[in-house]
Scaffold this motif. Structure first.
Motif, PDB file in Angstrom:
ATOM      1  N   ILE A  22      33.921 -14.636 -33.624  1.00  0.00           N
ATOM      2  CA  ILE A  22      33.634 -13.888 -32.396  1.00  0.00           C
ATOM      3  C   ILE A  22      34.692 -12.834 -32.098  1.00  0.00           C
ATOM      4  O   ILE A  22      34.457 -11.944 -31.275  1.00  0.00           O
ATOM      5  CB  ILE A  22      33.472 -14.817 -31.178  1.00  0.00           C
ATOM      6  N   SER A  23      35.821 -12.885 -32.788  1.00  0.00           N
ATOM      7  CA  SER A  23      36.859 -11.882 -32.536  1.00  0.00           C
ATOM      8  C   SER A  23      36.462 -10.513 -33.065  1.00  0.00           C
ATOM      9  O   SER A  23      36.975  -9.494 -32.603  1.00  0.00           O
ATOM     10  CB  SER A  23      38.187 -12.310 -33.163  1.00  0.00           C
ATOM     11  N   SER A  24      35.564 -10.470 -34.050  1.00  0.00           N
ATOM     12  CA  SER A  24      35.048  -9.211 -34.601  1.00  0.00           C
ATOM     13  C   SER A  24      36.170  -8.249 -34.988  1.00  0.00           C
ATOM     14  O   SER A  24      36.104  -7.051 -34.733  1.00  0.00           O
ATOM     15  CB  SER A  24      34.109  -8.534 -33.588  1.00  0.00           C
ATOM     16  N   GLU A  83      39.155  -8.055 -33.730  1.00  0.00           N
ATOM     17  CA  GLU A  83      40.187  -7.888 -32.708  1.00  0.00           C
ATOM     18  C   GLU A  83      41.267  -8.949 -32.891  1.00  0.00           C
ATOM     19  O   GLU A  83      41.029 -10.020 -33.453  1.00  0.00           O
ATOM     20  CB  GLU A  83      39.576  -8.010 -31.311  1.00  0.00           C
ATOM     21  N   PRO A  89      39.924 -12.453 -29.304  1.00  0.00           N
ATOM     22  CA  PRO A  89      38.569 -12.190 -28.816  1.00  0.00           C
ATOM     23  C   PRO A  89      38.481 -12.267 -27.296  1.00  0.00           C
ATOM     24  O   PRO A  89      39.336 -12.854 -26.638  1.00  0.00           O
ATOM     25  CB  PRO A  89      37.745 -13.296 -29.472  1.00  0.00           C
ATOM     26  N   HIS A 105      36.839 -13.555 -23.824  1.00  0.00           N
ATOM     27  CA  HIS A 105      36.222 -14.783 -23.333  1.00  0.00           C
ATOM     28  C   HIS A 105      34.717 -14.617 -23.157  1.00  0.00           C
ATOM     29  O   HIS A 105      33.935 -15.545 -23.401  1.00  0.00           O
ATOM     30  CB  HIS A 105      36.882 -15.168 -22.007  1.00  0.00           C
ATOM     31  N   GLN A 158      32.633 -13.195 -24.921  1.00  0.00           N
ATOM     32  CA  GLN A 158      31.895 -13.279 -26.186  1.00  0.00           C
ATOM     33  C   GLN A 158      31.575 -14.712 -26.592  1.00  0.00           C
ATOM     34  O   GLN A 158      30.787 -14.936 -27.510  1.00  0.00           O
ATOM     35  CB  GLN A 158      32.714 -12.631 -27.308  1.00  0.00           C
ATOM     36  N   ASP A 173      30.003 -18.288 -26.781  1.00  0.00           N
ATOM     37  CA  ASP A 173      28.824 -19.090 -26.477  1.00  0.00           C
ATOM     38  C   ASP A 173      29.161 -20.541 -26.788  1.00  0.00           C
ATOM     39  O   ASP A 173      29.187 -20.935 -27.960  1.00  0.00           O
ATOM     40  CB  ASP A 173      27.634 -18.623 -27.307  1.00  0.00           C
TER      41      ASP A 173
END
Length: 221
Positions: free
Chosen positions: A45-47, A49, A52, A54, A56, A58
């Motif tokens: 989820i950090s994609s 970065e 990441p 918060h 983002q 799930d």
């Protein structure tokens, strides 16, 4: 070059020293797999970065890690509250920890030391892993556990959120468990504010009984 940092900032008294009942023992592979799953989700989820956001996250995507997982919110240094906690964490504490200080998971003798390490994860920011231990009662082997902390940003881009897990090995009984730092613990402290190629896992051991603080030695290449 090696930089020496003292963690925690407060001196460790006799009652703040690590417990030594699990020296040489290791969290079983099944429990370690839960921690790896959670970290893999965090990295996804950090994609790209460093940390990441918060928003983002799930929680339902955490799958097998969800019962062990938590979300933390820091409002000030040392003030860290539990916003979400999985069912396994409820069972460890024998209560719902939501809204409580994260220190509620730890025995009085280790609480200050652990919370300083938690602050270091927010301040770094850094991925932190810490082996823990809890008494099962007279004549029984202690429970092994491990804490994983994964920093996250809030809507303002500040690192005030933390995704993580506390995974404990073995069945539980009707008692409430509180955790100490394991006597042979090696602190994982992966700084995230460095270029990826320069990151190192900083490894630290709780100090021998004659020394006053936990020391973290960082290899910056």
């Amino acid at each position: 070059m090696f930089n020496v940092i003292d963690l925690p900032r407060r001196p460790l008294s006799m009652r703040h020293r690590p417990q030594t009942g699990a020296a040489g023992r290791r969290l079983p592979d099944a429990e370690r797999a839960v921690l790896q799953l959670l970290e893999d989700d965090w990295r996804q989820i950090s994609s790209g970065e460093i940390v990441p956001a918060h928003a983002q996250l799930d929680p339902h995507a955490l799958h097998n890690a969800l019962p062990h997982a938590f979300l933390l919110h820091r409002t000030a240094p040392g003030a860290v509250r539990i916003r979400v906690a999985g069912q396994r964490l409820h069972d460890l504490l024998r209560m719902d920890p939501r809204g409580m200080s994260f220190g509620c998971f730890f025995a009085e003798g280790s609480r200050d030391a652990v919370m300083d390490i938690v602050d270091s994860a927010f301040d770094g920011p850094a991925i932190v892993g810490l082996p823990l231990i809890a008494s099962r009662g007279l004549g029984r082997k202690p429970m092994l556990a491990e804490l994983l902390l994964l920093p996250m940003m809030d809507a303002q881009g500040q690192v005030t959120r933390m995704m993580g897990a506390l995974v404990a090995a073995g069945p539980l009984n009707s008692r409430a468990y509180r955790f100490d730092i394991a006597g042979d613990a090696v602190l994982r402290h992966d700084a995230l504010n460095l270029p990826f190629a320069e990151r190192r896992s900083a490894r630290a051991r709780p100090l021998p009984v004659q020394r006053p603080a936990l020391r973290l030695v960082v290899d910056n290449g």
